[in-house]
Scaffold this motif. Structure first.
Motif, PDB file in Angstrom:
ATOM      1  N   MET A  11      49.766  27.968  40.339  1.00  0.00           N
ATOM      2  CA  MET A  11      48.770  28.912  41.232  1.00  0.00           C
ATOM      3  C   MET A  11      47.698  29.448  40.721  1.00  0.00           C
ATOM      4  SD  MET A  11      50.336  28.070  43.898  1.00  0.00           S
ATOM      5  CE  MET A  11      49.588  29.414  45.125  1.00  0.00           C
ATOM      6  N   ILE A  12      47.660  30.122  39.338  1.00  0.00           N
ATOM      7  CA  ILE A  12      46.677  30.787  38.797  1.00  0.00           C
ATOM      8  C   ILE A  12      45.522  29.720  38.282  1.00  0.00           C
ATOM      9  CG2 ILE A  12      45.915  32.230  36.845  1.00  0.00           C
ATOM     10  CD1 ILE A  12      48.267  33.785  37.161  1.00  0.00           C
ATOM     11  N   PRO A  13      45.946  28.657  37.844  1.00  0.00           N
ATOM     12  CA  PRO A  13      45.012  27.411  37.225  1.00  0.00           C
ATOM     13  C   PRO A  13      44.253  27.134  38.482  1.00  0.00           C
ATOM     14  CG  PRO A  13      46.919  27.212  35.974  1.00  0.00           C
ATOM     15  CD  PRO A  13      47.283  28.340  37.062  1.00  0.00           C
ATOM     16  N   PHE A  14      44.836  26.921  39.775  1.00  0.00           N
ATOM     17  CA  PHE A  14      44.348  26.359  40.979  1.00  0.00           C
ATOM     18  C   PHE A  14      43.145  27.660  41.367  1.00  0.00           C
ATOM     19  CE2 PHE A  14      44.461  25.736  45.593  1.00  0.00           C
ATOM     20  CZ  PHE A  14      43.932  24.443  45.398  1.00  0.00           C
ATOM     21  N   LYS A  15      43.553  28.619  41.404  1.00  0.00           N
ATOM     22  CA  LYS A  15      42.871  29.727  41.927  1.00  0.00           C
ATOM     23  C   LYS A  15      41.654  29.873  41.020  1.00  0.00           C
ATOM     24  CE  LYS A  15      43.530  34.282  43.568  1.00  0.00           C
ATOM     25  NZ  LYS A  15      44.401  35.548  43.431  1.00  0.00           N
ATOM     26  N   LEU A  16      41.795  29.681  39.582  1.00  0.00           N
ATOM     27  CA  LEU A  16      40.724  29.722  38.705  1.00  0.00           C
ATOM     28  C   LEU A  16      39.614  28.449  39.086  1.00  0.00           C
ATOM     29  CD1 LEU A  16      42.388  30.650  35.281  1.00  0.00           C
ATOM     30  CD2 LEU A  16      40.881  32.055  36.559  1.00  0.00           C
ATOM     31  N   LEU A  17      40.330  27.216  39.396  1.00  0.00           N
ATOM     32  CA  LEU A  17      39.434  26.230  39.575  1.00  0.00           C
ATOM     33  C   LEU A  17      38.524  26.561  40.631  1.00  0.00           C
ATOM     34  CD1 LEU A  17      38.736  23.287  39.168  1.00  0.00           C
ATOM     35  CD2 LEU A  17      40.749  22.520  40.402  1.00  0.00           C
ATOM     36  N   LYS A  18      39.199  26.869  41.877  1.00  0.00           N
ATOM     37  CA  LYS A  18      38.587  27.226  43.098  1.00  0.00           C
ATOM     38  C   LYS A  18      37.367  28.049  42.769  1.00  0.00           C
ATOM     39  CE  LYS A  18      41.595  28.607  45.891  1.00  0.00           C
ATOM     40  NZ  LYS A  18      42.443  29.187  46.933  1.00  0.00           N
ATOM     41  N   MET A  19      37.652  29.133  41.851  1.00  0.00           N
ATOM     42  CA  MET A  19      36.637  30.248  41.533  1.00  0.00           C
ATOM     43  C   MET A  19      35.392  29.758  40.844  1.00  0.00           C
ATOM     44  SD  MET A  19      39.102  33.351  40.681  1.00  0.00           S
ATOM     45  CE  MET A  19      37.789  34.424  39.963  1.00  0.00           C
ATOM     46  N   PHE A  20      35.882  28.702  40.080  1.00  0.00           N
ATOM     47  CA  PHE A  20      34.587  27.955  39.165  1.00  0.00           C
ATOM     48  C   PHE A  20      33.895  27.078  40.185  1.00  0.00           C
ATOM     49  CE2 PHE A  20      37.452  28.421  35.180  1.00  0.00           C
ATOM     50  CZ  PHE A  20      36.474  29.320  34.629  1.00  0.00           C
ATOM     51  N   MET A  21      34.663  26.498  41.032  1.00  0.00           N
ATOM     52  CA  MET A  21      33.735  25.733  42.109  1.00  0.00           C
ATOM     53  C   MET A  21      33.051  26.368  42.866  1.00  0.00           C
ATOM     54  SD  MET A  21      36.842  22.495  42.872  1.00  0.00           S
ATOM     55  CE  MET A  21      36.547  22.863  44.432  1.00  0.00           C
ATOM     56  N   PHE A  22      33.226  27.483  43.459  1.00  0.00           N
ATOM     57  CA  PHE A  22      32.654  28.398  44.551  1.00  0.00           C
ATOM     58  C   PHE A  22      31.448  28.874  43.591  1.00  0.00           C
ATOM     59  CE2 PHE A  22      36.204  28.422  47.504  1.00  0.00           C
ATOM     60  CZ  PHE A  22      35.555  27.942  48.384  1.00  0.00           C
ATOM     61  N   ILE A  35      44.376  37.748  37.333  1.00  0.00           N
ATOM     62  CA  ILE A  35      45.314  37.894  36.338  1.00  0.00           C
ATOM     63  C   ILE A  35      45.910  39.011  35.826  1.00  0.00           C
ATOM     64  CG2 ILE A  35      45.814  36.735  34.026  1.00  0.00           C
ATOM     65  CD1 ILE A  35      43.621  34.724  34.922  1.00  0.00           C
ATOM     66  N   HIS A  36      44.975  40.132  36.025  1.00  0.00           N
ATOM     67  CA  HIS A  36      45.484  41.563  35.367  1.00  0.00           C
ATOM     68  C   HIS A  36      46.622  41.994  36.073  1.00  0.00           C
ATOM     69  CE1 HIS A  36      41.508  41.712  34.344  1.00  0.00           C
ATOM     70  NE2 HIS A  36      41.576  42.511  33.467  1.00  0.00           N
ATOM     71  N   SER A  37      46.611  42.011  37.606  1.00  0.00           N
ATOM     72  CA  SER A  37      47.754  42.334  38.199  1.00  0.00           C
ATOM     73  C   SER A  37      48.944  41.435  38.375  1.00  0.00           C
ATOM     74  CB  SER A  37      47.208  42.814  39.853  1.00  0.00           C
ATOM     75  OG  SER A  37      46.946  41.458  40.330  1.00  0.00           O
ATOM     76  N   THR A  38      48.705  40.112  38.237  1.00  0.00           N
ATOM     77  CA  THR A  38      49.952  39.365  37.920  1.00  0.00           C
ATOM     78  C   THR A  38      50.650  39.472  36.866  1.00  0.00           C
ATOM     79  OG1 THR A  38      48.747  37.549  39.062  1.00  0.00           O
ATOM     80  CG2 THR A  38      50.675  36.743  38.110  1.00  0.00           C
ATOM     81  N   LEU A  39      50.056  39.847  35.589  1.00  0.00           N
ATOM     82  CA  LEU A  39      50.667  40.107  34.402  1.00  0.00           C
ATOM     83  C   LEU A  39      51.392  41.277  34.575  1.00  0.00           C
ATOM     84  CD1 LEU A  39      51.090  39.002  31.663  1.00  0.00           C
ATOM     85  CD2 LEU A  39      49.042  40.328  30.882  1.00  0.00           C
ATOM     86  N   ILE A  40      50.830  42.416  35.128  1.00  0.00           N
ATOM     87  CA  ILE A  40      51.312  43.679  35.259  1.00  0.00           C
ATOM     88  C   ILE A  40      52.681  43.473  36.164  1.00  0.00           C
ATOM     89  CG2 ILE A  40      51.128  46.049  36.128  1.00  0.00           C
ATOM     90  CD1 ILE A  40      47.981  45.686  35.558  1.00  0.00           C
ATOM     91  N   LEU A  63      49.576  33.879  30.415  1.00  0.00           N
ATOM     92  CA  LEU A  63      48.807  34.710  31.117  1.00  0.00           C
ATOM     93  C   LEU A  63      48.052  35.895  30.428  1.00  0.00           C
ATOM     94  CD1 LEU A  63      51.538  35.622  34.027  1.00  0.00           C
ATOM     95  CD2 LEU A  63      49.259  34.228  34.272  1.00  0.00           C
ATOM     96  N   SER A  64      48.524  36.301  29.357  1.00  0.00           N
ATOM     97  CA  SER A  64      47.830  36.967  28.417  1.00  0.00           C
ATOM     98  C   SER A  64      46.307  36.287  27.821  1.00  0.00           C
ATOM     99  CB  SER A  64      48.442  37.437  27.275  1.00  0.00           C
ATOM    100  OG  SER A  64      49.523  38.265  27.548  1.00  0.00           O
ATOM    101  N   LEU A  65      46.576  35.184  27.508  1.00  0.00           N
ATOM    102  CA  LEU A  65      45.450  34.339  27.111  1.00  0.00           C
ATOM    103  C   LEU A  65      44.449  34.044  28.374  1.00  0.00           C
ATOM    104  CD1 LEU A  65      47.416  31.442  24.888  1.00  0.00           C
ATOM    105  CD2 LEU A  65      46.008  33.493  23.910  1.00  0.00           C
ATOM    106  N   TYR A  70      39.285  34.794  30.974  1.00  0.00           N
ATOM    107  CA  TYR A  70      38.595  34.893  32.051  1.00  0.00           C
ATOM    108  C   TYR A  70      38.694  36.020  32.831  1.00  0.00           C
ATOM    109  CZ  TYR A  70      39.516  29.860  31.757  1.00  0.00           C
ATOM    110  OH  TYR A  70      39.353  28.640  31.167  1.00  0.00           O
ATOM    111  N   VAL A  71      37.799  36.831  31.999  1.00  0.00           N
ATOM    112  CA  VAL A  71      37.473  38.329  32.542  1.00  0.00           C
ATOM    113  C   VAL A  71      36.671  38.321  33.867  1.00  0.00           C
ATOM    114  CG1 VAL A  71      36.765  40.638  31.881  1.00  0.00           C
ATOM    115  CG2 VAL A  71      37.914  38.979  30.342  1.00  0.00           C
TER     116      VAL A  71
END
Length: 143
Positions: A11-22, A35-40, A63-65, A70-71
């Motif tokens: 899910m997170i890599p897919f979300k990051l990929l979509k963000m990069f594409m947009f 990722i902040h809230s997911t990790l928390i 997730l920490s990495l 990806y800030v």
């Protein structure tokens, strides 16, 4: 344990990929959670469930990495008083509101977000008002 693996490896890599594409297409990307809230969420769950499972160390490390690599450009924290949160949870039919969790998440997000943080007090605001405030803050920051 299964959900943390699905989030970390799919899910997170897919979300990051979509963000990069947009972003590559020139869009400004708004994401409800990052990722902040997911990790928390997962660290909190591990602590509350008293999980000491070695299986969770790998996804938490990844997730920490991802978090450090990806800030987000901007973070918008929607904040409301505890009484307003309780009222909203009752209206939405949520179970145990876990106010202590919200306080921890709020404090951690405000601490780790050292740049580009917009805090919006949502007390007494409609959803449309909140969306307008977010859009105004984001467009102001682009100037």
């Amino acid at each position: 344990a299964l959900s943390i693996y699905l989030d970390t490896f799919i899910m997170i890599p897919f979300k990051l990929l979509k963000m990069f594409m947009f972003r590559a297409l020139g869009f400004y990307v708004l994401s409800e959670e990052y990722i902040h809230s997911t990790l928390i969420d997962y660290v909190y769950s591990c602590i509350m469930l008293r999980l000491r499972c070695r299986l969770l160390k790998l996804p938490l490390l990844l997730l920490s990495l991802l978090l450090s690599k990806y800030v987000p450009d901007r973070i918008v924290v929607l904040n409301a008083s505890n009484s307003v949160l309780r009222r909203r949870w009752r209206l939405r039919g949520y179970g145990d509101p876990q106010l202590h969790y919200v306080k921890i998440q709020r404090a951690l997000l405000l601490k780790i977000a050292d740049r580009g943080v917009f805090i919006i007090d949502t007390n007494g605001l409609s959803i449309a008002d909140v969306v307008k405030l977010i859009m105004n803050k984001v467009t102001e920051s682009m100037d």
